[in-house]
Design a protein around this motif. Structure first.
Motif, short mmCIF file in Angstrom:
data_model
loop_
_atom_site.label_atom_id
_atom_site.label_comp_id
_atom_site.label_asym_id
_atom_site.label_seq_id
_atom_site.Cartn_x
_atom_site.Cartn_y
_atom_site.Cartn_z
N ALA A 126 -59.64 21.73 26.40
CA ALA A 126 -60.72 22.72 26.39
C ALA A 126 -62.03 22.12 26.90
CB ALA A 126 -60.90 23.26 24.97
N SER A 127 -62.30 20.87 26.53
CA SER A 127 -63.50 20.20 27.02
C SER A 127 -63.44 20.03 28.53
CB SER A 127 -63.66 18.83 26.35
OG SER A 127 -63.91 18.97 24.97
N VAL A 170 -70.42 27.45 23.50
CA VAL A 170 -70.28 28.84 23.98
C VAL A 170 -71.60 29.32 24.57
CG1 VAL A 170 -69.90 31.22 23.25
CG2 VAL A 170 -68.40 29.41 22.40
N GLY A 173 -64.00 23.49 30.23
CA GLY A 173 -65.38 23.93 30.09
C GLY A 173 -66.34 23.14 30.95
N ARG A 197 -62.95 28.57 24.96
CA ARG A 197 -63.85 27.98 23.97
C ARG A 197 -63.88 28.76 22.67
NH1 ARG A 197 -68.84 24.97 27.12
NH2 ARG A 197 -67.52 23.17 27.62
N LYS A 252 -68.96 23.74 18.54
CA LYS A 252 -68.28 24.85 19.19
C LYS A 252 -69.24 25.98 19.58
CE LYS A 252 -65.02 28.61 18.28
NZ LYS A 252 -64.03 29.17 17.34
N ALA A 273 -69.44 18.64 24.83
CA ALA A 273 -68.08 18.53 25.35
C ALA A 273 -67.49 17.16 25.06
CB ALA A 273 -68.07 18.80 26.86
#
Length: 470
Positions: A22-23, A95, A26, A212, A91, A143
């Motif tokens: 996910a990091s 976003v 993103g 995210r 988190k 991140a």
């Protein structure tokens, strides 16, 4: 290991991989947005957002100044989102930064030209670039932390490398977008073609948001929130107790910003002075970015396996020669020589970039880690990152020679090596051991066991870092 603990270990590794991926996704989107601006500044903005009768060299220099404005704003983003990240969690903060970056990038893609609205065009461009800078100023630290804090013990540097991979990937996607558009007739490219990469950001942001929103908060932050031990004013605690680590952390990073020598500045120099076609030189940059993507994780792996001081020396020392040599390779105007020169110059700072995020994350205690990490990174971005193409263009305009630019690139490596070695002397130099800040965390949060694993040769965390007793 007992059978009872195996499911827990598997679950921890699953969550760590999810956080790492996910990091990566993103940061890829955030850096794509940030890098397309640099490419457009080199190729388009001097002609589109400034008067048509302005000297081309001055127009290019001013377009690089607008690029710099984003770097000037990055420390502000680091402070704002560092505070939020240390207070309410990683988190939610990530976003917000993603949405902000997407809105600013789309705004640039829709912005009228100088011919249409005059001075308001560059003024609005700077404003939108500042919003980009604030967003990416808060993105990087979060991140890194969502990945490294979710990692198994001793694997923080390796998992932080997931987030670091977003930079070459985002840069590669941005360069590929402009490479594809280089086939357009020049009038079409200048009129509307350059806008397409900016507008595509909307689709990427939607993808990033979906990912995210499903992400879990890092275990370290969950523990702080649960035990109500978050800092009231993280930035003040960082400046009061960890200012030396912040300064040394900022000093470790100049060498990673040589990427703006070899992409943003070199692209402008090669296409406007040396006679490379836009597509030709973009293809060279693409090859170098592929090399960066492949070689970058090796830095994290090397740093995790051997004494970090030796690893840093192995990674940075070759840059003294290879980065200056790259400029002379490009100056030959022979495609394969330029491509080889750029690829070789890329490997050292790519490997270093792969490791430095995890190294810096270890330097700060959890309660102020987001603020400290972001402030260190963005201070260097302010002083060095955005200034790099401006400095290089100014040297070229003033001297008419690339020699001064080559010397400046070597100085970046000198500063990074010295500061990284000094930082590791304070924080600890083996990835398998807890750093001084991590040991302070273990003591303050009452964690059993790990605090005793650190090397006895390392100084006490409280004395070196001024760790709060509670």
């Amino acid at each position: 290991m007992s059978h009872a603990t195996l499911p827990d270990d598997r679950e921890q590794h699953r969550k760590a991989r999810k956080a790492g991926i996910a990091s990566f996704i993103g940061t890829t989107i955030e850096w794509y947005d940030f890098y397309i601006y640099g490419l457009a500044a080199a190729l388009v903005f001097g002609k589109v957002f400034f008067p048509s009768d302005m000297d081309p060299g001055l127009a290019t220099l001013l377009s690089f100044v607008t690029l710099w404005s984003g770097f000037v704003a990055r420390p502000l983003g680091g402070v704002i989102f560092g505070h939020l990240g240390d207070r309410i969690g990683r988190k939610t903060t990530l976003v917000i930064t993603l949405v902000m970056m997407g809105v600013a990038t789309m705004g640039i893609g829709l912005l009228p030209t100088y011919a249409q609205i005059g001075i308001w065009a560059p003024a609005t461009l700077v404003l939108l670039r500042i919003l980009q800078g604030i967003a990416v100023g808060g993105e990087w630290g979060g991140a890194i932390l969502i990945a490294s804090e979710s990692a198994p013990k001793g694997k923080g540097i390796l998992y932080a490398a997931f987030a670091q991979q977003g930079s070459p990937t985002g840069n590669l996607l941005a360069t590929l977008a402009f490479f594809a558009l280089s086939t357009l007739p020049t009038p079409d490219f200048m009129l509307w073609g350059w806008r397409i990469p900016f507008l595509l950001s909307a689709l990427l942001v939607i993808v990033g948001m979906v990912i995210r929103l499903t992400l879990e908060e890092s275990p370290d932050m969950q523990r702080l929130l649960r035990e109500k031990k978050t800092a009231k004013l993280p930035i003040m605690e960082v400046l009061r107790k960890h200012w030396l680590v912040v300064l040394l952390g900022a000093g470790t990073l100049p060498v990673i910003h040589v990427t703006y020598f070899k992409s943003t500045f070199a692209l402008s120099w090669a296409t406007k002075t040396l006679g490379y076609s836009q597509g030709t030189f973009l293809s060279i940059i693409i090859i170098a970015l592929v090399v960066q993507f492949i070689s970058q994780p090796l830095g994290a792996l090397l740093t995790s396996r051997i004494d970090m001081r030796k690893a840093v020396a192995i990674m940075v020392l070759p840059e003294f020669i290879l980065m200056p040599a790259m400029f002379f390779a490009v100056e030959t105007e022979v495609y394969w020589i330029a491509a080889v020169g750029m690829c070789l110059a890329t490997i050292p700072h790519a490997m270093f970039y792969g490791a430095i995020g995890g190294i810096l994350a270890r330097a700060f205690p959890t309660r102020v880690r987001y603020s400290g990490l972001s402030l260190a990174y963005q201070l260097c971005s302010l002083a060095v990152g955005g200034a790099t193409p401006v400095l290089a263009q100014w040297i070229l305009n003033s001297t008419g020679s690339i020699v001064g630019v080559a010397i400046a690139s070597a100085i970046y490596a000198v500063v990074s090596l010295a500061c990284t070695l000094a930082l590791l002397r304070i924080t600890g130099h083996r990835a398998s051991d807890l750093s001084t800040a991590e040991r302070a965390d273990a003591e303050q949060l009452g964690e059993p066991g790990p605090a005793t694993d650190a090397s006895p040769r390392q100084p006490a965390a409280g004395k070196l870092l001024g760790a709060s007793p509670g």
